[in-house]
Design a protein around this motif. Sequence first.
Motif, PDB file in Angstrom:
ATOM      1  N   GLY A 143      -4.264   3.620   0.602  1.00 13.20           N
ATOM      2  CA  GLY A 143      -4.669   2.969  -0.631  1.00 13.20           C
ATOM      3  C   GLY A 143      -3.721   1.866  -1.039  1.00 13.20           C
ATOM      4  N   LYS A 144      -4.291   0.784  -1.506  1.00 12.65           N
ATOM      5  CA  LYS A 144      -3.506  -0.367  -1.919  1.00 12.65           C
ATOM      6  C   LYS A 144      -2.916  -0.143  -3.301  1.00 12.65           C
ATOM      7  CE  LYS A 144      -3.950  -5.382  -2.633  1.00 12.65           C
ATOM      8  NZ  LYS A 144      -4.847  -6.551  -2.551  1.00 12.65           N
ATOM      9  N   ILE A 145      -1.629  -0.522  -3.444  1.00 18.11           N
ATOM     10  CA  ILE A 145      -0.957  -0.418  -4.734  1.00 18.11           C
ATOM     11  C   ILE A 145      -1.166  -1.693  -5.547  1.00 18.11           C
ATOM     12  CG2 ILE A 145       1.301  -0.242  -5.861  1.00 18.11           C
ATOM     13  CD1 ILE A 145       2.207   1.504  -3.528  1.00 18.11           C
ATOM     14  N   GLY A 146      -0.989  -2.840  -4.884  1.00 13.39           N
ATOM     15  CA  GLY A 146      -1.179  -4.106  -5.584  1.00 13.39           C
ATOM     16  C   GLY A 146      -0.516  -5.241  -4.836  1.00 13.39           C
ATOM     17  N   ASP A 147      -0.733  -6.456  -5.319  1.00 16.26           N
ATOM     18  CA  ASP A 147      -0.123  -7.650  -4.739  1.00 16.26           C
ATOM     19  C   ASP A 147       1.197  -7.921  -5.446  1.00 16.26           C
ATOM     20  OD1 ASP A 147      -2.212  -8.159  -2.922  1.00 16.26           O
ATOM     21  OD2 ASP A 147      -3.398  -9.085  -4.513  1.00 16.26           O
ATOM     22  N   VAL A 148       2.274  -7.995  -4.675  1.00 13.86           N
ATOM     23  CA  VAL A 148       3.612  -8.182  -5.220  1.00 13.86           C
ATOM     24  C   VAL A 148       4.150  -9.527  -4.754  1.00 13.86           C
ATOM     25  CG1 VAL A 148       5.945  -7.228  -5.372  1.00 13.86           C
ATOM     26  CG2 VAL A 148       3.981  -5.693  -5.072  1.00 13.86           C
ATOM     27  N   PRO A 149       4.602 -10.394  -5.667  1.00 14.85           N
ATOM     28  CA  PRO A 149       5.211 -11.654  -5.247  1.00 14.85           C
ATOM     29  C   PRO A 149       6.334 -11.398  -4.244  1.00 14.85           C
ATOM     30  CG  PRO A 149       4.844 -11.668  -7.609  1.00 14.85           C
ATOM     31  CD  PRO A 149       4.557 -10.268  -7.144  1.00 14.85           C
ATOM     32  N   LEU A 150       6.419 -12.226  -3.217  1.00 14.15           N
ATOM     33  CA  LEU A 150       7.326 -11.978  -2.104  1.00 14.15           C
ATOM     34  C   LEU A 150       8.759 -11.707  -2.544  1.00 14.15           C
ATOM     35  CD1 LEU A 150       7.996 -11.861   0.904  1.00 14.15           C
ATOM     36  CD2 LEU A 150       8.195 -14.360   0.883  1.00 14.15           C
ATOM     37  N   GLU A 151       9.304 -12.542  -3.426  1.00  8.04           N
ATOM     38  CA  GLU A 151      10.709 -12.376  -3.783  1.00  8.04           C
ATOM     39  C   GLU A 151      10.936 -11.150  -4.674  1.00  8.04           C
ATOM     40  OE1 GLU A 151      12.616 -13.933  -2.010  1.00  8.04           O
ATOM     41  OE2 GLU A 151      11.340 -15.572  -1.318  1.00  8.04           O
ATOM     42  N   GLU A 179      -6.312  -0.933   6.700  1.00  5.43           N
ATOM     43  CA  GLU A 179      -6.316  -0.099   5.498  1.00  5.43           C
ATOM     44  C   GLU A 179      -6.398  -0.926   4.219  1.00  5.43           C
ATOM     45  OE1 GLU A 179      -3.018   2.993   6.961  1.00  5.43           O
ATOM     46  OE2 GLU A 179      -3.138   1.020   7.891  1.00  5.43           O
ATOM     47  N   GLY A 180      -6.439  -2.251   4.384  1.00  2.85           N
ATOM     48  CA  GLY A 180      -6.635  -3.113   3.233  1.00  2.85           C
ATOM     49  C   GLY A 180      -5.380  -3.653   2.578  1.00  2.85           C
ATOM     50  N   PHE A 181      -4.231  -3.562   3.265  1.00  2.95           N
ATOM     51  CA  PHE A 181      -2.999  -4.132   2.689  1.00  2.95           C
ATOM     52  C   PHE A 181      -2.068  -4.578   3.810  1.00  2.95           C
ATOM     53  CE2 PHE A 181      -2.833   0.537   2.676  1.00  2.95           C
ATOM     54  CZ  PHE A 181      -1.674   0.821   3.382  1.00  2.95           C
ATOM     55  N   ASP A 182      -0.951  -5.191   3.440  1.00  2.00           N
ATOM     56  CA  ASP A 182      -0.008  -5.725   4.422  1.00  2.00           C
ATOM     57  C   ASP A 182       0.980  -4.685   4.921  1.00  2.00           C
ATOM     58  OD1 ASP A 182      -0.862  -8.458   4.509  1.00  2.00           O
ATOM     59  OD2 ASP A 182       0.096  -8.788   2.556  1.00  2.00           O
ATOM     60  N   LEU A 183       1.742  -4.116   3.996  1.00  2.00           N
ATOM     61  CA  LEU A 183       2.837  -3.213   4.317  1.00  2.00           C
ATOM     62  C   LEU A 183       2.753  -1.971   3.454  1.00  2.00           C
ATOM     63  CD1 LEU A 183       5.728  -5.851   4.376  1.00  2.00           C
ATOM     64  CD2 LEU A 183       4.588  -4.873   6.378  1.00  2.00           C
ATOM     65  N   CYS A 184       3.196  -0.836   4.007  1.00  2.00           N
ATOM     66  CA  CYS A 184       3.217   0.389   3.218  1.00  2.00           C
ATOM     67  C   CYS A 184       4.591   0.575   2.576  1.00  2.00           C
ATOM     68  CB  CYS A 184       2.856   1.600   4.086  1.00  2.00           C
ATOM     69  SG  CYS A 184       4.126   2.082   5.285  1.00  2.00           S
ATOM     70  N   THR A 238       9.042   4.501   5.240  1.00  2.00           N
ATOM     71  CA  THR A 238       9.918   4.038   6.304  1.00  2.00           C
ATOM     72  C   THR A 238       9.146   3.487   7.497  1.00  2.00           C
ATOM     73  OG1 THR A 238      10.033   6.316   7.154  1.00  2.00           O
ATOM     74  CG2 THR A 238      11.805   5.591   5.679  1.00  2.00           C
ATOM     75  N   HIS A 239       7.848   3.682   7.542  1.00  2.00           N
ATOM     76  CA  HIS A 239       7.036   3.047   8.576  1.00  2.00           C
ATOM     77  C   HIS A 239       7.147   1.539   8.468  1.00  2.00           C
ATOM     78  CE1 HIS A 239       3.164   1.370  10.134  1.00  2.00           C
ATOM     79  NE2 HIS A 239       3.481   2.155  11.157  1.00  2.00           N
ATOM     80  N   CYS A 240       7.283   1.035   7.267  1.00  2.00           N
ATOM     81  CA  CYS A 240       7.480  -0.396   7.020  1.00  2.00           C
ATOM     82  C   CYS A 240       8.839  -0.579   6.324  1.00  2.00           C
ATOM     83  CB  CYS A 240       6.335  -0.956   6.182  1.00  2.00           C
ATOM     84  SG  CYS A 240       4.742  -0.962   7.058  1.00  2.00           S
ATOM     85  N   GLN A 241       8.829  -0.754   5.003  1.00  2.00           N
ATOM     86  CA  GLN A 241      10.057  -0.862   4.229  1.00  2.00           C
ATOM     87  C   GLN A 241       9.864  -0.098   2.921  1.00  2.00           C
ATOM     88  OE1 GLN A 241      12.250  -4.888   5.300  1.00  2.00           O
ATOM     89  NE2 GLN A 241      10.313  -5.399   4.341  1.00  2.00           N
ATOM     90  N   VAL A 242      10.961   0.442   2.388  1.00  2.00           N
ATOM     91  CA  VAL A 242      10.871   1.304   1.214  1.00  2.00           C
ATOM     92  C   VAL A 242      11.318   0.556  -0.043  1.00  2.00           C
ATOM     93  CG1 VAL A 242      11.645   3.451   0.154  1.00  2.00           C
ATOM     94  CG2 VAL A 242      11.294   3.339   2.632  1.00  2.00           C
ATOM     95  N   GLY A 288       0.819  -1.205   0.000  1.00  2.00           N
ATOM     96  CA  GLY A 288       0.000   0.000   0.000  1.00  2.00           C
ATOM     97  C   GLY A 288       0.853   1.255   0.000  1.00  2.00           C
ATOM     98  N   ALA A 289       0.237   2.372  -0.352  1.00  2.00           N
ATOM     99  CA  ALA A 289       0.932   3.651  -0.359  1.00  2.00           C
ATOM    100  C   ALA A 289       0.918   4.260   1.035  1.00  2.00           C
ATOM    101  CB  ALA A 289       0.272   4.607  -1.350  1.00  2.00           C
ATOM    102  N   ALA A 290       1.965   5.016   1.346  1.00  2.00           N
ATOM    103  CA  ALA A 290       2.065   5.635   2.665  1.00  2.00           C
ATOM    104  C   ALA A 290       0.882   6.554   2.940  1.00  2.00           C
ATOM    105  CB  ALA A 290       3.374   6.408   2.777  1.00  2.00           C
ATOM    106  N   GLY A 291       0.395   7.210   1.903  1.00  2.00           N
ATOM    107  CA  GLY A 291      -0.732   8.118   2.073  1.00  2.00           C
ATOM    108  C   GLY A 291      -2.079   7.432   2.106  1.00  2.00           C
TER     109      GLY A 291
END
Length: 300
Positions: free
Chosen positions: A45-53, A94-99, A102-106, A40-43
């Motif tokens: 809203g979900k951006i999308g599902d990204v494969p883990l690797e 907010e409907g997603f896992d990680l933003c 820097t609150h999560c990972q960039v 998800g975006a820091a502001g």
Amino acid sequence: MAVLAALACVVVGPRVVGQAQADATDADLVAVSTRTVALGAAGGGKIGDVPLEVYVARVLAGEGEPNAPEATQQALAIAIRTYAVFNAGRHRREGFDLCDSTHCQVPRSGNANSRRAALATAGRLLTYQGAPAEIFYSASCGGRSETASAAWPKTGVTRPYLRAVKDNVHDDDVPWTLEKPLSELQADLERNGFTGTLKNVEIKSRTKSDRAAVLKLSGMHPDRIAGDQFRASIGNAVLRSTAFSLKKEHDTIRFTGRGYGHGVGMCVIGAGRRARRGETVTEILKAYYPGLKIEQLPTS
């Protein structure tokens, strides 16, 4: 498998030996991903599902040291993956896992080095008592790591493997300095709910790693603030860490410090220096996360 053939490496326990014979692609990373990260975006809203690797490769490009040795890249890839798996659902409301802040990972656009490190360590993560570990990392500890409980006293996070220990690859670091007029510091504090006229700033207590734990704000109400809150009020990119001393010079406070970031867990700069002196992926991770195991992520 084509991916394993491209790697042409041998896995000995948690250590990956050898190099990819060709640049890894996102398709290779998709093929070895066992789950996705709802990004998800820091502001909001979900951006999308990204494969883990794919996610690991992108965060490594955003959080890692450019052109770091392969052992550093792989150690950080394992840490990034561990963080992502442990914190899955952190933004569930907010409907997603990680933003993506820097609150999560960039994350940034993956590159050849980051994709290769993600592929070489695919599925591997740090565990504590058989489960994914709660871990952190920062840009530079400045020569001594910090405990999670001292870095964020209000969170109550206490982990035996997140210790305050000397990191002996920082002896030649040059201290950073910052000068801020009292008027600017007062304005920063006022934006965070403080009132009054700032007359002086003093460090009243320090953590075991010698970081500022509590500061006195003469003339302000309230007149005490935790070190992490003070740094956040000034700006985490402005006041690089809480590992500082300070001195009042006329109407200005001069900070002299070391490191960049909270200092908890892996030191990215330190990991690069350890790799350059010959330490392996396993040795680097053991130095920053003593007591954790490197295991394979279950497929389900």
